[in-house]
Design an enzyme around this catalytic site. Structure first.
Site, short mmCIF file in Angstrom:
data_model
loop_
_atom_site.label_atom_id
_atom_site.label_comp_id
_atom_site.label_asym_id
_atom_site.label_seq_id
_atom_site.Cartn_x
_atom_site.Cartn_y
_atom_site.Cartn_z
N SER A 144 -6.21 1.94 -1.18
CA SER A 144 -5.92 0.49 -2.00
C SER A 144 -7.07 -0.20 -1.08
CB SER A 144 -4.80 0.81 -2.58
OG SER A 144 -5.32 -1.26 -2.98
N TYR A 157 3.93 -1.50 -1.92
CA TYR A 157 2.55 -1.26 -2.32
C TYR A 157 1.47 -0.80 -0.62
CZ TYR A 157 -1.41 0.63 -5.07
OH TYR A 157 -2.48 0.84 -5.32
#
Length: 253
Positions: A144, A157
């Site tokens: 990501s 995350y």
């Protein structure tokens, strides 16, 4: 234009929807047999059915990527079905926690790290021996933009995606001379069910999400799928250990 795939089988985790489904369909459109993997049996079967309806070949295998015995069994089944796995897209993941670090919970940490990190590690652990035995292959992991910088209010995350990049780079170096390439894709905000849950209920959030990308919109699942197929293709034969940003220019600001 085709990407000159030399192999015949692709495996995609987290393929019940979103980026995973789009990538499974893209592999099938290139003529590959596709192993569709997900914990969501209904969504996974639907992805496989969509591929078959379009004239492709796909089979669904249910798997919890956080459980070693299930990952091992899934890979054994994939090889039994098609004889090999040439390309693997380890895409299964769960979403951000939306809280400051000190407000996070142990349950959040364990869940996010379990799927996003342990799941990728376990999948590669059992994919790599298959690729070694057949003389090569390519793996792409979903990281990501949160894995290449700071990410306020999603520290767990972000840490999980930084870890995915670390796993990717380490595996790439370890297996580079074995004709196995390992790369990652790093999407920004992509129009998926996860995105809609987080943003579409609040128009202001949706506007902010679009504005954070210099191109003025969020990404499409097909755009990430194209990046994955490129990294698996012969066109990326000299690319390994790389984290490819698919971010509409967001990290260039």
């Amino acid at each position: 234009m085709g990407m000159a795939f030399s192999g015949q089988v692709a495996l995609v985790t987290g393929a019940a929807a979103g980026i995973g489904r789009a990538t499974a369909q893209a592999f099938a459109a290139e003529g590959l047999h596709v192993v569709v993997v997900d914990l969501d049996a209904q969504g996974g079967e639907a992805t496989a059915a969509l591929i078959r309806e379009a004239g492709g070949e796909a089979r669904f295998l249910r798997c919890d990527v956080t459980v070693e015995a299930e990952v091992r069994a899934m890979m054994d089944q994939a090889v039994t079905l098609y004889g090999r796995v040439d390309y693997a897209f380890n895409n299964a993941g769960i979403e951000i926690e939306n809280s400051r670090l000190a407000e996070g919970t142990e349950a959040q940490f364990d869940a996010i790290m379990g799927v996003n990190v342990k799941g990728v590690w376990l999948c590669m652990k059992y994919q790599l021996p298959v690729m070694l035995a057949q003389g090569g292959g390519a793996i792409v992991n979903t990281a990501s933009v949160a894995g290449v910088g700071a990410a306020p209010k999603m520290s767990i995350y972000a840490a999980s995606k930084h870890a995915v990049i670390g796993l990717t780079q380490s595996a790439a170096i370890e297996y580079a001379k074995k004709r196995i390439r390992v790369n990652a894709v790093c999407p920004a905000v992509i129009d998926t069910d996860m995105y809609r849950r987080a943003y579409e209920a609040d128009p202001r959030k949706a506007e902010f999400a679009a504005a954070m990308h210099p191109v003025g919109r969020v990404g499409k699942v097909e755009e990430v799928a194209s990046a994955v197929l490129y990294l698996c293709s012969d066109g990326a034969a000299f690319t390994t250990g790389h984290s490819l940003l698919v971010d509409g220019g967001a990290t260039a600001i």
